[in-house]
Design a protein around this motif. Structure first.
Motif, mmCIF file in Angstrom:
data_model
loop_
_atom_site.group_PDB
_atom_site.id
_atom_site.type_symbol
_atom_site.label_atom_id
_atom_site.label_comp_id
_atom_site.label_asym_id
_atom_site.label_seq_id
_atom_site.Cartn_x
_atom_site.Cartn_y
_atom_site.Cartn_z
ATOM 1 N N MET A 125 1.089 4.079 7.326
ATOM 2 C CA MET A 125 -0.006 3.250 6.984
ATOM 3 C C MET A 125 -1.319 3.434 7.418
ATOM 4 N N ALA A 126 -1.480 4.024 8.850
ATOM 5 C CA ALA A 126 -2.689 4.204 9.187
ATOM 6 C C ALA A 126 -3.092 5.696 8.782
ATOM 7 N N VAL A 127 -2.519 6.666 8.330
ATOM 8 C CA VAL A 127 -3.129 7.771 7.624
ATOM 9 C C VAL A 127 -3.400 7.227 6.153
ATOM 10 N N GLY A 128 -2.787 6.256 5.661
ATOM 11 C CA GLY A 128 -3.226 5.796 4.478
ATOM 12 C C GLY A 128 -4.761 5.300 4.544
ATOM 13 N N GLU A 129 -4.941 4.499 5.747
ATOM 14 C CA GLU A 129 -6.406 4.022 5.729
ATOM 15 C C GLU A 129 -7.283 5.017 5.938
ATOM 16 N N LEU A 150 -2.848 6.183 -1.843
ATOM 17 C CA LEU A 150 -1.522 5.387 -2.508
ATOM 18 C C LEU A 150 -0.100 6.140 -1.924
ATOM 19 N N GLU A 151 -0.116 7.343 -1.917
ATOM 20 C CA GLU A 151 1.188 7.879 -1.499
ATOM 21 C C GLU A 151 1.384 7.594 -0.029
ATOM 22 N N TRP A 152 0.658 7.465 0.775
ATOM 23 C CA TRP A 152 0.745 6.999 2.192
ATOM 24 C C TRP A 152 0.989 5.594 2.260
ATOM 25 N N TYR A 153 0.418 4.837 1.586
ATOM 26 C CA TYR A 153 0.710 3.248 1.438
ATOM 27 C C TYR A 153 2.165 3.086 0.981
ATOM 28 N N GLN A 154 2.691 3.952 -0.190
ATOM 29 C CA GLN A 154 4.074 3.677 -0.468
ATOM 30 C C GLN A 154 4.850 4.088 0.639
ATOM 31 N N GLU A 158 7.702 1.565 1.834
ATOM 32 C CA GLU A 158 9.193 2.068 1.729
ATOM 33 C C GLU A 158 9.774 1.735 3.215
ATOM 34 N N GLY A 159 8.980 2.215 4.138
ATOM 35 C CA GLY A 159 9.453 1.984 5.744
ATOM 36 C C GLY A 159 9.672 0.696 6.040
ATOM 37 N N GLY A 160 8.780 -0.220 5.380
ATOM 38 C CA GLY A 160 9.010 -1.695 5.664
ATOM 39 C C GLY A 160 7.828 -2.232 6.372
ATOM 40 N N HIS A 161 6.732 -1.397 6.106
ATOM 41 C CA HIS A 161 5.325 -2.008 6.947
ATOM 42 C C HIS A 161 4.782 -3.160 6.279
ATOM 43 N N PRO A 162 4.750 -4.513 6.774
ATOM 44 C CA PRO A 162 4.420 -5.500 6.419
ATOM 45 C C PRO A 162 3.147 -5.700 5.449
ATOM 46 N N GLU A 163 1.969 -4.845 5.997
ATOM 47 C CA GLU A 163 0.610 -4.801 5.570
ATOM 48 C C GLU A 163 0.457 -3.969 4.195
#
Length: 194
Positions: A125-129, A150-154, A158-163
């Motif tokens: 999530m942090a890398v996606g940001e 987009l790739e990192w957020y996906q 998939e890892g269950g991050h709520p945000e």
């Protein structure tokens, strides 16, 4: 006397034939681009602007130039930790505790990317940001790239991050707006959006 003349004539023809083959092979070699430096691409022709089309703005600003020495202390700490085999969980924790210095964003990115590649959804999530152009967060020398975000957020989703779902929604809005403003990269990303 005729035998030495024949030999000389034969030798002369052989030398001529070998020279001819060498010239042909050399020409072919040069023609195919071997042995010469690549020429720079020709500049794109300047086309007239059409009055009825909106002016295209650059989709993403380039990252700022680093304002720190290449081996800044915090960045070197992160590199050293990775060289010494820090665990992904410790890399994630270390990224959160780095002191506020100009090179902090780049050092944290190295650690977060390592943790994310090891399956840590929060790090993904942090890398996606870092890559997300819809966010105005410091990203150091990391260039904003909506496709990478987009790739990192996906991966985070998939890892269950709520945000991550909210981040994906905001990123899609940004991509749609960019595509509507004529950004070809944004349109291409929309065409492949999962």
């Amino acid at each position: 006397m005729q035998d030495p003349m024949r030999r000389a004539s034969f030798l002369w023809m052989a030398i001529t034939a070998i020279s001819l083959v060498a010239v042909i092979c050399g020409g072919y070699w040069l023609f195919k681009g071997h042995g010469k430096e690549a020429l720079p691409p020709a500049p794109a022709p300047s086309l007239p602007k059409m009055a009825n089309l909106p002016r295209k703005q650059p989709e993403i600003k380039p990252p700022p130039k680093p304002t720190y020495a290449p081996d800044a202390p915090v960045l070197e700490q992160a590199r050293q930790a990775l060289r010494e085999g820090i665990t992904p969980a410790d890399a994630f924790a270390m990224a959160a505790t780095l002191p506020e210095k100009p090179e902090r964003a780049d050092a944290a990115f190295l650690l977060l990317e390592y943790a994310a590649e090891s399956g840590n959804a929060e790090a993904a999530m942090a890398v996606g940001e870092y890559y997300d152009p819809s966010l105005d967060l410091p990203s150091g020398s990391i260039r904003k790239n909506p496709a990478y975000a987009l790739e990192w957020y996906q991966i985070a989703l998939e890892g269950g991050h709520p945000e991550s779902r909210n981040r994906l929604t905001n990123l899609r809005r940004w991509v749609v707006a960019s595509a509507e403003n004529g950004a070809a990269d944004a349109q291409a990303l929309l065409n492949t959006w999962p």
